[in-house]
Design a protein around this motif. Structure first.
Motif, PDB file in Angstrom:
ATOM      1  N   ASP A  48       0.813  -1.214   0.000  1.00  0.00           N
ATOM      2  CA  ASP A  48       0.000   0.000   0.000  1.00  0.00           C
ATOM      3  C   ASP A  48       0.851   1.271   0.000  1.00  0.00           C
ATOM      4  OD1 ASP A  48      -2.168  -1.689   0.047  1.00  0.00           O
ATOM      5  OD2 ASP A  48      -2.477  -1.512   2.216  1.00  0.00           O
ATOM      6  N   GLN A  49       2.142   1.109  -0.226  1.00  0.00           N
ATOM      7  CA  GLN A  49       3.117   2.200  -0.319  1.00  0.00           C
ATOM      8  C   GLN A  49       3.206   3.014   0.974  1.00  0.00           C
ATOM      9  OE1 GLN A  49       2.031   4.257  -3.914  1.00  0.00           O
ATOM     10  NE2 GLN A  49       2.928   2.659  -5.187  1.00  0.00           N
ATOM     11  N   LEU A  50       3.195   2.301   2.091  1.00  0.00           N
ATOM     12  CA  LEU A  50       3.430   2.912   3.400  1.00  0.00           C
ATOM     13  C   LEU A  50       4.717   2.332   3.960  1.00  0.00           C
ATOM     14  CD1 LEU A  50      -0.158   2.698   4.906  1.00  0.00           C
ATOM     15  CD2 LEU A  50       0.993   4.755   4.110  1.00  0.00           C
ATOM     16  N   ASP A  51       5.341   3.064   4.860  1.00  0.00           N
ATOM     17  CA  ASP A  51       6.591   2.611   5.466  1.00  0.00           C
ATOM     18  C   ASP A  51       6.301   1.518   6.490  1.00  0.00           C
ATOM     19  OD1 ASP A  51       9.130   2.311   6.417  1.00  0.00           O
ATOM     20  OD2 ASP A  51       9.221   4.264   7.416  1.00  0.00           O
ATOM     21  N   PRO A  52       6.766   0.283   6.245  1.00  0.00           N
ATOM     22  CA  PRO A  52       6.489  -0.794   7.197  1.00  0.00           C
ATOM     23  C   PRO A  52       7.214  -0.621   8.526  1.00  0.00           C
ATOM     24  CG  PRO A  52       7.874  -1.593   5.400  1.00  0.00           C
ATOM     25  CD  PRO A  52       7.477  -0.188   5.065  1.00  0.00           C
ATOM     26  N   ALA A  53       8.239   0.215   8.581  1.00  0.00           N
ATOM     27  CA  ALA A  53       8.962   0.449   9.829  1.00  0.00           C
ATOM     28  C   ALA A  53       8.073   1.131  10.872  1.00  0.00           C
ATOM     29  CB  ALA A  53      10.201   1.292   9.570  1.00  0.00           C
TER      30      ALA A  53
END
Length: 163
Positions: A48-53
């Motif tokens: 979903d083009q979000l930062d998984p961190a």
């Protein structure tokens, strides 16, 4: 008037609300609550083009309180840097590090970059070296000047290295 309320609520949600209550990330916390592993949730965030961190942060604090402003504007990690992406693909394909470094030399890049932390940006790791670079150039350093004189006199590199 409705648009102003939506804008205000989205601003306040990212500033005041804890991470687990943020509407932007509620889908991913539902996935965790359903028993999906953290890796699957992070993959979904990346899709979903979000930062998984973000999922590594404290879920009871807001995102903005945990992310430094300098991090948001920083360069990508070394392994995701477009300049070096080709070489990480070579490593993934199973080529030895020496072959990758030779390719970097061929392309005019510094192969010692591959010795840095692949999860941090190049500039964040190189700044440390620049700050400590107050010493004279190696050729002018009294500690090493005799070796450069030996090379200048025509002695082979092997003899100088063993001196």
């Amino acid at each position: 008037a409705v648009k102003q309320n939506d804008t205000c609520s989205s601003i306040s949600s990212s500033d005041d609300v804890p991470l687990k209550g943020d509407k932007k990330y509620e889908k991913y916390f539902r996935m965790l609550n359903m028993g999906l592993p953290m890796g699957a949730v992070k993959n979904a965030m990346q899709r979903d083009q979000l930062d998984p961190a973000i999922m590594d942060l404290d879920h009871n604090k807001s995102v903005s309180s945990q992310i430094k402003k300098s991090d948001a504007n920083s360069e990508p990690p070394l392994k995701e840097d477009p300049k070096y992406e080709k070489y990480f693909r070579m490593l993934k394909m199973g080529l030895p590090m020496g072959a990758v470094q030779n390719a970097m030399i061929r392309d005019g890049l510094d192969p010692s970059i591959m010795d840095l932390d692949h999860n941090k940006s190049v500039s964040s790791q190189m700044k440390v070296d620049e700050e400590n670079d107050s010493d004279p150039p190696l050729k002018e350093d009294p500690k090493y000047s005799k070796y450069f004189k030996m090379l200048k006199m025509g002695l082979p590199m092997g003899a100088v290295q063993n001196a």
